[in-house]
Write a protein that holds these residues in place. Structure first.
Motif, mmCIF file in Angstrom:
data_model
loop_
_atom_site.group_PDB
_atom_site.id
_atom_site.type_symbol
_atom_site.label_atom_id
_atom_site.label_comp_id
_atom_site.label_asym_id
_atom_site.label_seq_id
_atom_site.Cartn_x
_atom_site.Cartn_y
_atom_site.Cartn_z
ATOM 1 N N GLY A 123 31.388 1.666 -12.495
ATOM 2 C CA GLY A 123 31.459 3.084 -12.843
ATOM 3 C C GLY A 123 30.855 3.479 -14.168
ATOM 4 N N VAL A 124 30.380 2.539 -14.949
ATOM 5 C CA VAL A 124 29.884 2.878 -16.288
ATOM 6 C C VAL A 124 28.606 3.709 -16.214
ATOM 7 C CG1 VAL A 124 29.001 1.927 -18.456
ATOM 8 C CG2 VAL A 124 30.987 0.875 -17.347
ATOM 9 N N LEU A 125 27.712 3.368 -15.287
ATOM 10 C CA LEU A 125 26.414 4.038 -15.186
ATOM 11 C C LEU A 125 26.293 4.912 -13.942
ATOM 12 C CD1 LEU A 125 24.183 0.941 -16.078
ATOM 13 C CD2 LEU A 125 24.879 2.787 -17.618
ATOM 14 N N ASP A 139 44.597 2.462 -19.701
ATOM 15 C CA ASP A 139 44.802 2.429 -21.148
ATOM 16 C C ASP A 139 43.490 1.989 -21.813
ATOM 17 O OD1 ASP A 139 47.044 2.137 -23.455
ATOM 18 O OD2 ASP A 139 45.516 0.561 -23.649
ATOM 19 N N ARG A 140 42.980 2.802 -22.715
ATOM 20 C CA ARG A 140 41.647 2.536 -23.274
ATOM 21 C C ARG A 140 41.601 1.227 -24.058
ATOM 22 N NH1 ARG A 140 37.740 7.126 -26.056
ATOM 23 N NH2 ARG A 140 35.935 5.764 -26.450
ATOM 24 N N ALA A 141 42.633 0.943 -24.825
ATOM 25 C CA ALA A 141 42.644 -0.299 -25.599
ATOM 26 C C ALA A 141 42.679 -1.516 -24.688
ATOM 27 C CB ALA A 141 43.827 -0.301 -26.562
ATOM 28 N N ARG A 142 43.515 -1.458 -23.632
ATOM 29 C CA ARG A 142 43.570 -2.603 -22.718
ATOM 30 C C ARG A 142 42.282 -2.715 -21.901
ATOM 31 N NH1 ARG A 142 49.073 -1.470 -22.778
ATOM 32 N NH2 ARG A 142 49.037 -0.070 -20.977
ATOM 33 N N ARG A 172 35.973 -6.186 -22.472
ATOM 34 C CA ARG A 172 35.255 -6.464 -23.723
ATOM 35 C C ARG A 172 34.202 -5.400 -24.021
ATOM 36 N NH1 ARG A 172 35.308 -11.976 -20.960
ATOM 37 N NH2 ARG A 172 37.020 -13.117 -21.917
ATOM 38 N N ARG A 173 34.399 -4.216 -23.478
ATOM 39 C CA ARG A 173 33.531 -3.067 -23.732
ATOM 40 C C ARG A 173 34.398 -1.801 -23.734
ATOM 41 N NH1 ARG A 173 30.934 -7.016 -24.348
ATOM 42 N NH2 ARG A 173 28.771 -7.474 -23.741
ATOM 43 N N ASP A 174 34.042 -0.813 -24.556
ATOM 44 C CA ASP A 174 34.814 0.425 -24.662
ATOM 45 C C ASP A 174 34.179 1.498 -23.777
ATOM 46 O OD1 ASP A 174 36.595 2.388 -25.477
ATOM 47 O OD2 ASP A 174 35.518 2.812 -27.345
ATOM 48 N N GLU A 175 34.366 1.368 -22.449
ATOM 49 C CA GLU A 175 33.664 2.247 -21.507
ATOM 50 C C GLU A 175 34.604 3.004 -20.569
ATOM 51 O OE1 GLU A 175 30.678 3.029 -21.633
ATOM 52 O OE2 GLU A 175 29.460 1.405 -22.465
ATOM 53 N N LEU A 176 35.901 3.044 -20.852
ATOM 54 C CA LEU A 176 36.822 3.713 -19.939
ATOM 55 C C LEU A 176 36.454 5.182 -19.697
ATOM 56 C CD1 LEU A 176 39.331 3.671 -18.155
ATOM 57 C CD2 LEU A 176 40.711 4.157 -20.183
ATOM 58 N N ASN A 180 26.999 -5.018 -17.121
ATOM 59 C CA ASN A 180 27.118 -4.430 -18.461
ATOM 60 C C ASN A 180 28.537 -4.523 -19.008
ATOM 61 O OD1 ASN A 180 27.881 -2.709 -16.413
ATOM 62 N ND2 ASN A 180 27.065 -0.864 -17.350
ATOM 63 N N LEU A 181 29.462 -5.143 -18.273
ATOM 64 C CA LEU A 181 30.791 -5.447 -18.779
ATOM 65 C C LEU A 181 30.962 -6.968 -18.837
ATOM 66 C CD1 LEU A 181 33.026 -2.828 -16.900
ATOM 67 C CD2 LEU A 181 31.920 -2.612 -19.135
ATOM 68 N N ARG A 182 32.026 -7.427 -19.475
ATOM 69 C CA ARG A 182 32.320 -8.855 -19.582
ATOM 70 C C ARG A 182 33.786 -9.073 -19.234
ATOM 71 N NH1 ARG A 182 27.772 -8.657 -19.504
ATOM 72 N NH2 ARG A 182 26.162 -9.534 -20.871
#
Length: 326
Positions: free
Chosen positions: A98-100, A124-127, A133-137, A22-24
């Motif tokens: 760790g996303v799910l 860092d959330r932006a990095r 390529r996903r906003d999952e921090l 689910n990440l890239r």
């Protein structure tokens, strides 16, 4: 005990339960992703369970589930439950992004998961968004908190990438100051679906260590665990440790005790080989457990001495780590 042709014990299986993620992540696959295999080309849970049982009888005692991302495959927790009672498989570990994962941590603790490798390349959330390529921090950090709360040993895996996250090494290392976390910094490998990102790898294990010593001049080496891939260090006053994995330089091949099974059922006796045995074909052609054992033994008797020898006997490395199994 099970040994290869170089008298190295084989005690550790890394089993990929899926090639999907689910990440890239920049270092793992192209932005557009990879072409995932049809479901029928993946091993079923029942096939995986049988293979784990056969290898456990042969002497493999440690199992790590990887992906892709393991938690994107439905039914994973029931599979874990069955794996946890296989005789001879003494240690069960997991690798996850760790996303799910957070909702399952309590059950993971109940099943006796020994440790979790948590992929986390920046705080860092932006990095994080740029790299994965996903906003999952936030979801990953929730998983980290849950793992610590349930006393599951956490190893953070951070791939060090020039121009991507080298400014984050100190912040990641500081996670080990007050918590029992092993933060491991990993040389980038060419398993991103595209080949090497750089003509020359500049962030080698030597440079990573020099960077850490610039933060912690009194950094002390820790005794190496048997068959460890990481050299381990600890700063005075820190609860946790820092490790460096020379995954590209390949300094640890001489004590390697691990084999891999990809989600499609390919045996890899070295991360850098091109696959040495189609186990799925054996299973689906009616092979007995004795047949499987004989095929494994033959493969282990022709294992390359190191990653460089394995790579020399294959075309250019272009597959994704998601396909190989982390």
């Amino acid at each position: 005990m099970l040994f290869d042709n170089h008298n190295r014990p084989i005690t550790y299986l890394r089993l990929a339960v899926t090639d999907r993620c689910n990440l890239r992540c920049f270092y793992c696959m192209p932005e557009a992703g990879i072409r995932y295999l049809p479901k029928q080309q993946l091993l079923t849970y029942e096939e995986m369970e049988r293979l784990v049982a056969v290898l456990a009888r042969m002497g493999v005692s440690k199992l790590r589930l990887t992906g892709g991302e393991p938690f994107v495959r439905a039914g994973l927790m029931g599979f874990l439950e069955r794996l946890s009672v296989i005789p001879g498989m003494d240690e069960l570990h997991m690798t996850t992004n760790g996303v799910l994962t957070a909702p399952h941590v309590a059950d993971m603790a109940r099943l006796g998961i020994k440790s979790v490798n948590l992929s986390l390349d920046t705080l860092d959330r932006a990095r994080f968004h740029q790299i994965t390529r996903r906003d999952e921090l936030p979801a990953v950090l929730t998983t980290l908190d849950e793992l610590l709360a349930h006393n599951i040993r956490v190893k953070i895996n951070a791939v060090v990438m020039d121009g991507q996250n080298t400014q984050d090494l100190f912040a990641l290392a500081e996670l080990a100051r007050n918590q029992p976390i092993d933060v491991r910094f990993i040389e980038e490998m060419p398993f991103n679906g595209e080949g090497n990102h750089y003509p020359v790898l500049t962030w080698t294990h030597q440079r990573i260590l020099a960077e850490l010593k610039s933060f912690y001049p009194d950094l002390q080496p820790r005794p190496a665990a048997p068959h460890a891939t990481a050299t381990t260090w600890q700063a005075p006053g820190h609860v946790g440790t820092m490790g460096i994995i020379a995954a590209y330089t390949r300094t640890f091949c001489g004590s390697c005790n691990r084999i891999r099974l990809t989600a499609q059922g390919t045996l890899k006796t070295c991360l850098y080989d091109n696959g040495v045995l189609d186990v799925r074909a054996l299973l689906r052609s009616g092979a007995t457990n004795d047949d499987l054992t004989a095929a494994f033994l033959k493969a282990f008797a022709h294992r390359p001495k190191n990653g460089f020898e394995a790579e020399a006997h294959r075309p250019e490395v272009t597959e994704s780590m998601s396909t190989i199994g982390g």
